[in-house]
Design a protein around this motif. Sequence first.
Motif, PDB file in Angstrom:
ATOM      1  N   GLY A   4       0.824  -1.176   0.163  1.00 43.37           N
ATOM      2  CA  GLY A   4      -0.122   0.001  -0.056  1.00 43.37           C
ATOM      3  C   GLY A   4       0.868   1.291  -0.031  1.00 43.37           C
ATOM      4  O   GLY A   4       0.292   2.446  -0.390  1.00 43.37           O
ATOM      5  N   LEU A   6       2.947   3.712  -1.787  1.00 44.58           N
ATOM      6  CA  LEU A   6       3.048   3.825  -3.238  1.00 44.58           C
ATOM      7  C   LEU A   6       4.357   4.520  -3.663  1.00 44.58           C
ATOM      8  O   LEU A   6       5.127   4.149  -4.553  1.00 44.58           O
ATOM      9  CB  LEU A   6       1.982   4.957  -3.884  1.00 44.58           C
ATOM     10  CG  LEU A   6       0.651   4.317  -3.647  1.00 44.58           C
ATOM     11  CD1 LEU A   6      -0.562   5.318  -3.851  1.00 44.58           C
ATOM     12  CD2 LEU A   6       0.415   3.014  -4.278  1.00 44.58           C
ATOM     13  N   ASP A  41      -1.791   4.152  -0.392  1.00 47.44           N
ATOM     14  CA  ASP A  41      -3.224   3.566  -0.742  1.00 47.44           C
ATOM     15  C   ASP A  41      -3.844   3.154   0.673  1.00 47.44           C
ATOM     16  O   ASP A  41      -3.536   2.150   1.034  1.00 47.44           O
ATOM     17  CB  ASP A  41      -3.005   2.648  -1.617  1.00 47.44           C
ATOM     18  CG  ASP A  41      -4.587   1.992  -2.026  1.00 47.44           C
ATOM     19  OD1 ASP A  41      -5.462   2.424  -1.654  1.00 47.44           O
ATOM     20  OD2 ASP A  41      -4.377   1.328  -3.017  1.00 47.44           O
ATOM     21  N   THR A 114      -2.746  10.430   1.238  1.00 42.57           N
ATOM     22  CA  THR A 114      -3.308   8.813   0.947  1.00 42.57           C
ATOM     23  C   THR A 114      -4.494   9.048  -0.033  1.00 42.57           C
ATOM     24  O   THR A 114      -4.994  10.052   0.072  1.00 42.57           O
ATOM     25  CB  THR A 114      -3.901   8.416   2.340  1.00 42.57           C
ATOM     26  OG1 THR A 114      -4.912   9.580   2.729  1.00 42.57           O
ATOM     27  CG2 THR A 114      -2.902   8.290   3.462  1.00 42.57           C
ATOM     28  N   ARG A 115      -4.709   8.087  -0.640  1.00 46.41           N
ATOM     29  CA  ARG A 115      -5.765   7.974  -1.941  1.00 46.41           C
ATOM     30  C   ARG A 115      -6.032   6.785  -1.992  1.00 46.41           C
ATOM     31  O   ARG A 115      -5.476   5.803  -1.601  1.00 46.41           O
ATOM     32  CB  ARG A 115      -5.087   8.839  -3.094  1.00 46.41           C
ATOM     33  CG  ARG A 115      -4.108   8.119  -3.940  1.00 46.41           C
ATOM     34  CD  ARG A 115      -4.518   6.798  -4.590  1.00 46.41           C
ATOM     35  NE  ARG A 115      -3.357   6.365  -5.359  1.00 46.41           N
ATOM     36  CZ  ARG A 115      -3.289   5.219  -5.883  1.00 46.41           C
ATOM     37  NH1 ARG A 115      -4.057   4.387  -5.705  1.00 46.41           N
ATOM     38  NH2 ARG A 115      -1.979   4.872  -6.847  1.00 46.41           N
ATOM     39  N   LYS A 116      -7.078   6.376  -2.799  1.00 45.21           N
ATOM     40  CA  LYS A 116      -7.641   5.148  -3.082  1.00 45.21           C
ATOM     41  C   LYS A 116      -7.655   4.880  -4.547  1.00 45.21           C
ATOM     42  O   LYS A 116      -7.088   3.829  -4.943  1.00 45.21           O
ATOM     43  CB  LYS A 116      -9.192   4.959  -2.674  1.00 45.21           C
ATOM     44  CG  LYS A 116      -9.618   3.327  -2.794  1.00 45.21           C
ATOM     45  CD  LYS A 116     -11.069   3.330  -2.040  1.00 45.21           C
ATOM     46  CE  LYS A 116     -11.747   1.995  -2.335  1.00 45.21           C
ATOM     47  NZ  LYS A 116     -13.104   1.645  -1.826  1.00 45.21           N
ATOM     48  N   ARG A 117      -7.819   5.975  -5.278  1.00 46.56           N
ATOM     49  CA  ARG A 117      -7.869   5.939  -6.608  1.00 46.56           C
ATOM     50  C   ARG A 117      -6.728   6.791  -7.349  1.00 46.56           C
ATOM     51  O   ARG A 117      -6.122   7.502  -6.510  1.00 46.56           O
ATOM     52  CB  ARG A 117      -9.108   6.284  -7.466  1.00 46.56           C
ATOM     53  CG  ARG A 117     -10.417   5.206  -7.231  1.00 46.56           C
ATOM     54  CD  ARG A 117     -11.561   5.818  -7.742  1.00 46.56           C
ATOM     55  NE  ARG A 117     -11.977   6.885  -6.933  1.00 46.56           N
ATOM     56  CZ  ARG A 117     -13.290   7.479  -6.866  1.00 46.56           C
ATOM     57  NH1 ARG A 117     -14.025   7.045  -7.962  1.00 46.56           N
ATOM     58  NH2 ARG A 117     -13.601   8.487  -6.128  1.00 46.56           N
ATOM     59  N   ARG A 118      -6.059   6.470  -8.426  1.00 44.46           N
ATOM     60  CA  ARG A 118      -4.979   7.015  -9.068  1.00 44.46           C
ATOM     61  C   ARG A 118      -5.362   8.329  -9.290  1.00 44.46           C
ATOM     62  O   ARG A 118      -6.514   8.840  -9.827  1.00 44.46           O
ATOM     63  CB  ARG A 118      -4.396   6.149 -10.359  1.00 44.46           C
ATOM     64  CG  ARG A 118      -3.192   6.728 -10.729  1.00 44.46           C
ATOM     65  CD  ARG A 118      -2.728   5.758 -11.916  1.00 44.46           C
ATOM     66  NE  ARG A 118      -3.753   5.740 -13.131  1.00 44.46           N
ATOM     67  CZ  ARG A 118      -3.647   6.474 -14.055  1.00 44.46           C
ATOM     68  NH1 ARG A 118      -2.404   7.195 -14.399  1.00 44.46           N
ATOM     69  NH2 ARG A 118      -4.350   6.182 -15.236  1.00 44.46           N
TER      70      ARG A 118
END
Length: 323
Positions: A4, A6, A41, A114-118
């Motif tokens: 997770g 990146l 992520d 932090t993110r979930k989608r690119r």
Amino acid sequence: MINGLLHALILDEQGGARPIENSKQLHQWQPTDGKLWVHMDYSQKEAVDWLKNCGQLNDYELESLTADETRPRITPTMNGHMLFLRGINLNPAQSPEDMVSIRLFINKDVVITTRKRRLLSVQDILTSLNNNEGPSSISELVCSLAQKLTSRMQTVIDELDESLDDFEEEIDEPSKKFDNQGLSQLRRQTIALKRYLKPQKEALSNMVNNHYPWLFDDDKAKLNETTNLLIRYLEELDSSIERALVIQQTITNQVSEQLNQRMYVMSVVAALFLPLGFLTGLLGVNVGGIPGTDSPYAFTAFVVFLVVLTGGIGIYFKNKKWL
């Protein structure tokens, strides 16, 4: 390496950065090593565990940083500030109005995103750092991210304007069936974009107008330009919403006018034939004493009378400007 994670970079303060190769180096990082940027992520459990144990966040702040839904804002934390931003969703097969959230924890030594989608804006910053043309400080990194998130909105907003132009041209072509469903979808997209951009503008304005230890005054000027650009986009979205509403009202009025015209024609035709129907019905009753029964010219005279009567009613309607 942490599942997770990146990337983890230490800024060299000259436009470049050196990567942290493994989780051990990341755990051993100290502020004296340089400014740290960690990008994760938050949908991965190991990434959440690292955030929990990094010593920068309490439970409430960790929950906010990994929440499924967030509203753009900036808020103080125990060791710095949290900034929540949204970017246009340019991922394949997804809608732009379904904006991608990126969450930042910021202090003078470290930035955790932090993110979930690119997000392509993050990739742009990574590319610039690899070319030694990237941000040289945490302040510049945050401002650069906000600027790139905002500038990428231009294409989508221009496409909305072009779509509205097409809808306005369709209004002038009565023979072409109007795409009401497409207009409704466009209105929903515009409203959804405005939903996130308005609080994001407020968050950036707060950053410009207030003091933050990690935000340099020199970078506030750049951030102010980004805020003004976002305000312009909001004004364009407001204009698009109003234009879509005007188009919808125009279409509704056109349909209503067409219906009224057709009902009017039907009413006039009914009024023209109402006396004729009455007379033919009256003479059609099967009882004795109907005049002209024995005359061979009665039917011809009756038809001529009906024609004259219809013409007289038509002239009367014409004089009354009902035709």
